[in-house]
Scaffold this motif. Sequence first.
Motif: not given
Length: 469
Positions: A367, A400, A404-405, A408, A414-415, A429, A453
């Motif tokens: 990733n 990110i 969105a965190l 995840l 998806r980020a 993830l 990240s």
Amino acid sequence: MWVVDDNGLERDHARRVLEPQHRVESFSDGAAVLERFAAGGQPEVLVLDWMMPGVSGIDVCKFLRASPATAETPVLLLTAHRETAQVVEGLRAGANDFLAKPFAPEELRARVDALARSRALRRRAEEAEASLRTLLASLPEAVLLVNPAGRVVFANEEAARLFAALDRPLLGRPLAECAPELPLQSDAGLGAAPAHLPDLALGARHYAPAVKRLVEEGGVSLAVSLRDVTEQRRVETRRVDFYAMVAHDLRSPLSAMLMRVEWLLAGRRGALPPEARTDVERIEARIRELVSMINDFLDLARMESAGVQLEPAPIDLNALVRRVVDEYQAVAQASRLELRFEPAAAQARVLGDRRRIGQVLSNLVSNALKFTPSGGRVLVRLRLEGDAVEAAVQDTGRGIPASALPHLFRPYARAGDLPRDIAGTGLGLMIVREIVEAHGGKVSVESEVGRGSTFSFRLRLEPSAGNGP
């Protein structure tokens, strides 16, 4: 409230003090109040004089405590004795509290009210316990309560039926003897168990165990439930078998395509022009992404069916991470990225499934490389922290969004706004989280848009491995 005193003046005085808030019944001696108890009477609080002719207050206390029907009656002992030895004698006989004569009216009311509140709280606790036991008894799941000594102290009707059919007595017996299939006892003590407990095969049925640790003053108790999942597992097995068949049918032609692409890149069909070679390399990358997606779907189906199945063994995490990083160096170089590994300062050995931990590391490194633009850096580091080791994968990618965190590690997440050319199922993830948590660890992420990240996870070090310098 009942007041017992052979002195009429003192008896009337106590009654007058209590009557504004309570209904009071008075008795002139111990024998009279015992007759009232024998007739089925029960006061909220018994205010009892110590020194009485015939049956004394101490005698009444001992009689009440000897009978289950009256053993919980709150008793306030009135006494002219102030010596410690006599007070102790009264408390040992069964009095809940004592008050020296002559008493202040406010103190008598306060002590009686305190005993009444205590009894009301005890009644509520008893009613709550009775309701809880009724609820547990009626549950369709088998439920066991295990005390800190590891013995079963409660089993609901379903548990009693299940273990009776297996000819295994429950109450008062060690859990390890009743259910040796449950790995809940080890050198670490009662309740030490894997983060994921596999299904239990009891007789012809399969049960999913769940364990709740109850920390008490006397130690750790356990609440164990066993849910019958026999039919559910049959359906899931058929579903996973179907997924496996589909995955096999999809991977077979993809494998054949990949083999021919590798032949082309190796020059088995002659040298490729630069533009054609670039196109073939892209085809190879997409085929590998498709295979990875198929593997993710199949992995998820297996995890949903029976959880993460582990084959634990000692792992040298420094060596495992180095191997994964070495495997991705070619990918990093092709994308013009710097991929670097910083090992732990000392030996870092954990007890885990080597293939699964390798899968976590591969997923995180892949990733990071995928989401980092050319010229960027990816750092994989290990750091010892007390009795644990932290593995972190840090990149200088796009980052990110904070919104969105929280999502995840959910399926198909998806980020943020990813370019359409970045492939993925959004399952990677989630699979990482499931594997790490199955090892008793925790995964986390820190990110800032435009700066990159850091994904990290922590695992406990193997206790007997001699970790450290």
